[in-house]
Design an enzyme around this catalytic site. Sequence first.
Site, PDB file in Angstrom:
ATOM      1  N   PRO A  44     -53.597-128.070 -23.191  1.00 29.72           N
ATOM      2  CA  PRO A  44     -53.558-126.622 -23.335  1.00 29.72           C
ATOM      3  C   PRO A  44     -53.283-126.147 -24.757  1.00 29.72           C
ATOM      4  O   PRO A  44     -52.480-126.727 -25.478  1.00 29.72           O
ATOM      5  CB  PRO A  44     -52.434-126.196 -22.391  1.00 29.72           C
ATOM      6  CG  PRO A  44     -51.598-127.395 -22.198  1.00 29.72           C
ATOM      7  CD  PRO A  44     -52.528-128.560 -22.314  1.00 29.72           C
ATOM      8  N   ASN A  45     -54.004-125.097 -25.096  1.00 27.06           N
ATOM      9  CA  ASN A  45     -53.876-124.355 -26.349  1.00 27.06           C
ATOM     10  C   ASN A  45     -54.410-125.097 -27.573  1.00 27.06           C
ATOM     11  O   ASN A  45     -54.445-124.533 -28.650  1.00 27.06           O
ATOM     12  CB  ASN A  45     -52.423-123.908 -26.584  1.00 27.06           C
ATOM     13  CG  ASN A  45     -51.930-123.038 -25.461  1.00 27.06           C
ATOM     14  OD1 ASN A  45     -52.601-122.093 -25.059  1.00 27.06           O
ATOM     15  ND2 ASN A  45     -50.779-123.370 -24.909  1.00 27.06           N
ATOM     16  N   ARG A  51     -54.072-121.008 -34.357  1.00 25.32           N
ATOM     17  CA  ARG A  51     -52.715-120.960 -33.804  1.00 25.32           C
ATOM     18  C   ARG A  51     -51.707-121.596 -34.762  1.00 25.32           C
ATOM     19  O   ARG A  51     -51.848-122.754 -35.141  1.00 25.32           O
ATOM     20  CB  ARG A  51     -52.711-121.726 -32.482  1.00 25.32           C
ATOM     21  CG  ARG A  51     -51.367-121.932 -31.891  1.00 25.32           C
ATOM     22  CD  ARG A  51     -51.446-122.873 -30.700  1.00 25.32           C
ATOM     23  NE  ARG A  51     -50.120-123.119 -30.180  1.00 25.32           N
ATOM     24  CZ  ARG A  51     -49.753-124.221 -29.566  1.00 25.32           C
ATOM     25  NH1 ARG A  51     -50.628-125.184 -29.372  1.00 25.32           N
ATOM     26  NH2 ARG A  51     -48.535-124.368 -29.131  1.00 25.32           N
ATOM     27  N   TYR A 105     -49.796-126.464 -37.193  1.00 28.59           N
ATOM     28  CA  TYR A 105     -50.972-127.205 -36.735  1.00 28.59           C
ATOM     29  C   TYR A 105     -52.120-127.261 -37.740  1.00 28.59           C
ATOM     30  O   TYR A 105     -53.126-127.909 -37.481  1.00 28.59           O
ATOM     31  CB  TYR A 105     -51.470-126.594 -35.419  1.00 28.59           C
ATOM     32  CG  TYR A 105     -50.439-126.647 -34.324  1.00 28.59           C
ATOM     33  CD1 TYR A 105     -50.107-127.859 -33.729  1.00 28.59           C
ATOM     34  CD2 TYR A 105     -49.768-125.511 -33.904  1.00 28.59           C
ATOM     35  CE1 TYR A 105     -49.141-127.932 -32.732  1.00 28.59           C
ATOM     36  CE2 TYR A 105     -48.800-125.574 -32.906  1.00 28.59           C
ATOM     37  CZ  TYR A 105     -48.497-126.778 -32.327  1.00 28.59           C
ATOM     38  OH  TYR A 105     -47.540-126.847 -31.351  1.00 28.59           O
ATOM     39  N   ASN A 107     -53.641-135.943 -26.449  1.00 26.66           N
ATOM     40  CA  ASN A 107     -52.647-134.943 -26.818  1.00 26.66           C
ATOM     41  C   ASN A 107     -52.580-133.969 -25.650  1.00 26.66           C
ATOM     42  O   ASN A 107     -53.415-133.088 -25.514  1.00 26.66           O
ATOM     43  CB  ASN A 107     -53.043-134.222 -28.109  1.00 26.66           C
ATOM     44  CG  ASN A 107     -51.980-133.254 -28.576  1.00 26.66           C
ATOM     45  OD1 ASN A 107     -51.088-132.872 -27.820  1.00 26.66           O
ATOM     46  ND2 ASN A 107     -52.078-132.836 -29.829  1.00 26.66           N
ATOM     47  N   ALA A 118     -48.391-129.042 -24.267  1.00 26.14           N
ATOM     48  CA  ALA A 118     -47.168-128.720 -23.532  1.00 26.14           C
ATOM     49  C   ALA A 118     -47.058-129.477 -22.212  1.00 26.14           C
ATOM     50  O   ALA A 118     -45.943-129.694 -21.722  1.00 26.14           O
ATOM     51  CB  ALA A 118     -47.097-127.210 -23.285  1.00 26.14           C
ATOM     52  N   HIS A 162     -44.570-132.437 -21.672  1.00 25.68           N
ATOM     53  CA  HIS A 162     -43.163-132.232 -21.359  1.00 25.68           C
ATOM     54  C   HIS A 162     -42.929-131.700 -19.946  1.00 25.68           C
ATOM     55  O   HIS A 162     -41.783-131.483 -19.562  1.00 25.68           O
ATOM     56  CB  HIS A 162     -42.559-131.259 -22.373  1.00 25.68           C
ATOM     57  CG  HIS A 162     -43.075-131.485 -23.759  1.00 25.68           C
ATOM     58  ND1 HIS A 162     -42.765-132.615 -24.501  1.00 25.68           N
ATOM     59  CD2 HIS A 162     -43.931-130.765 -24.517  1.00 25.68           C
ATOM     60  CE1 HIS A 162     -43.389-132.547 -25.667  1.00 25.68           C
ATOM     61  NE2 HIS A 162     -44.103-131.447 -25.702  1.00 25.68           N
ATOM     62  N   ASP A 200     -48.532-139.764 -13.861  1.00 24.78           N
ATOM     63  CA  ASP A 200     -48.977-140.591 -12.740  1.00 24.78           C
ATOM     64  C   ASP A 200     -50.448-140.974 -12.872  1.00 24.78           C
ATOM     65  O   ASP A 200     -50.834-142.093 -12.529  1.00 24.78           O
ATOM     66  CB  ASP A 200     -48.751-139.864 -11.415  1.00 24.78           C
ATOM     67  CG  ASP A 200     -47.294-139.819 -10.996  1.00 24.78           C
ATOM     68  OD1 ASP A 200     -46.461-140.523 -11.608  1.00 24.78           O
ATOM     69  OD2 ASP A 200     -46.983-139.064 -10.049  1.00 24.78           O
ATOM     70  N   GLU A 251     -50.571-141.686 -26.664  1.00 25.12           N
ATOM     71  CA  GLU A 251     -50.101-140.298 -26.719  1.00 25.12           C
ATOM     72  C   GLU A 251     -50.028-139.882 -28.176  1.00 25.12           C
ATOM     73  O   GLU A 251     -49.434-140.585 -29.000  1.00 25.12           O
ATOM     74  CB  GLU A 251     -48.716-140.203 -26.082  1.00 25.12           C
ATOM     75  CG  GLU A 251     -48.102-138.828 -26.156  1.00 25.12           C
ATOM     76  CD  GLU A 251     -46.687-138.770 -25.595  1.00 25.12           C
ATOM     77  OE1 GLU A 251     -45.951-137.859 -25.996  1.00 25.12           O
ATOM     78  OE2 GLU A 251     -46.310-139.634 -24.771  1.00 25.12           O
ATOM     79  N   HIS A 268     -49.464-136.474 -31.015  1.00 23.53           N
ATOM     80  CA  HIS A 268     -49.041-135.093 -31.282  1.00 23.53           C
ATOM     81  C   HIS A 268     -49.260-134.799 -32.755  1.00 23.53           C
ATOM     82  O   HIS A 268     -49.022-135.666 -33.605  1.00 23.53           O
ATOM     83  CB  HIS A 268     -47.564-134.893 -30.918  1.00 23.53           C
ATOM     84  CG  HIS A 268     -47.299-135.131 -29.479  1.00 23.53           C
ATOM     85  ND1 HIS A 268     -47.637-134.214 -28.500  1.00 23.53           N
ATOM     86  CD2 HIS A 268     -46.769-136.195 -28.840  1.00 23.53           C
ATOM     87  CE1 HIS A 268     -47.310-134.709 -27.321  1.00 23.53           C
ATOM     88  NE2 HIS A 268     -46.796-135.916 -27.496  1.00 23.53           N
ATOM     89  N   ILE A 269     -49.687-133.602 -33.035  1.00 23.61           N
ATOM     90  CA  ILE A 269     -49.924-133.175 -34.409  1.00 23.61           C
ATOM     91  C   ILE A 269     -48.599-132.991 -35.136  1.00 23.61           C
ATOM     92  O   ILE A 269     -48.416-133.451 -36.256  1.00 23.61           O
ATOM     93  CB  ILE A 269     -50.755-131.869 -34.418  1.00 23.61           C
ATOM     94  CG1 ILE A 269     -52.140-132.147 -33.816  1.00 23.61           C
ATOM     95  CG2 ILE A 269     -50.861-131.298 -35.829  1.00 23.61           C
ATOM     96  CD1 ILE A 269     -52.937-130.903 -33.477  1.00 23.61           C
ATOM     97  N   SER A 270     -47.656-132.332 -34.476  1.00 19.34           N
ATOM     98  CA  SER A 270     -46.332-132.109 -35.069  1.00 19.34           C
ATOM     99  C   SER A 270     -45.384-133.223 -34.655  1.00 19.34           C
ATOM    100  O   SER A 270     -45.658-133.989 -33.725  1.00 19.34           O
ATOM    101  CB  SER A 270     -45.773-130.757 -34.614  1.00 19.34           C
ATOM    102  OG  SER A 270     -45.477-130.790 -33.226  1.00 19.34           O
ATOM    103  N   ARG A 289     -38.518-130.785 -33.143  1.00 17.55           N
ATOM    104  CA  ARG A 289     -38.701-129.428 -32.621  1.00 17.55           C
ATOM    105  C   ARG A 289     -37.712-129.154 -31.498  1.00 17.55           C
ATOM    106  O   ARG A 289     -36.668-129.797 -31.414  1.00 17.55           O
ATOM    107  CB  ARG A 289     -40.163-129.253 -32.184  1.00 17.55           C
ATOM    108  CG  ARG A 289     -41.115-129.402 -33.388  1.00 17.55           C
ATOM    109  CD  ARG A 289     -42.545-129.200 -33.043  1.00 17.55           C
ATOM    110  NE  ARG A 289     -42.776-127.841 -32.602  1.00 17.55           N
ATOM    111  CZ  ARG A 289     -43.899-127.438 -32.008  1.00 17.55           C
ATOM    112  NH1 ARG A 289     -44.884-128.309 -31.803  1.00 17.55           N
ATOM    113  NH2 ARG A 289     -44.054-126.196 -31.630  1.00 17.55           N
ATOM    114  N   ARG A 345     -39.152-130.445 -26.034  1.00 13.63           N
ATOM    115  CA  ARG A 345     -40.319-131.191 -26.510  1.00 13.63           C
ATOM    116  C   ARG A 345     -40.011-132.671 -26.743  1.00 13.63           C
ATOM    117  O   ARG A 345     -40.895-133.455 -27.038  1.00 13.63           O
ATOM    118  CB  ARG A 345     -40.869-130.571 -27.789  1.00 13.63           C
ATOM    119  CG  ARG A 345     -41.475-129.206 -27.572  1.00 13.63           C
ATOM    120  CD  ARG A 345     -42.191-128.721 -28.811  1.00 13.63           C
ATOM    121  NE  ARG A 345     -42.459-127.308 -28.748  1.00 13.63           N
ATOM    122  CZ  ARG A 345     -43.501-126.762 -28.129  1.00 13.63           C
ATOM    123  NH1 ARG A 345     -44.375-127.524 -27.517  1.00 13.63           N
ATOM    124  NH2 ARG A 345     -43.664-125.458 -28.112  1.00 13.63           N
TER     125      ARG A 345
END
Length: 137
Positions: free
Chosen positions: A9-10, A17, A22, A71, A74, A77, A84, A95, A97-99, A104, A108
């Site tokens: 998402p997002n 954004r 990002y 990625n 959200a 988390h 699963d 997995e 993540h950009i940040s 944070r 997160r």
Amino acid sequence: MKIIILNGPNLNLLGKREPEIYGSKTFEDYFEELKERFPGIDLSYYQSNIEGALIDKLHEVGFSYDGVVFNAGAYTHTSVGLGDAIKGIETPVIEVHISNVHAREDFRQVSYIAPNAKGIIAGFGLKSYDLGIQSFI
């Protein structure tokens, strides 16, 4: 070698954004760079804001691809279902993540993806995806 990048998402808003977190590049532009950087890899990309669609995509590719760079945004988390789904497939998942999620908000720092992932890469900006792909080579 067949690898898919999944974005949750997002992440369709990359480039618009919160550019201070990002960056200002769209993922579509970056994906074109990745395809040029890794010409010997059959690289595909899928993004959805819908948890069930991401689960369906994991089920679809989870027995025939060589790797998933994921990625989950959200959902990382919050989604036991995605965790699963990863546990239930054969294809290894990295997995990303950009940040740096560990620098944070506290929420997160919990991942439902990590216990079932081959590894985690976070905090290197869009380069996190590049590192994820390299981990399969």
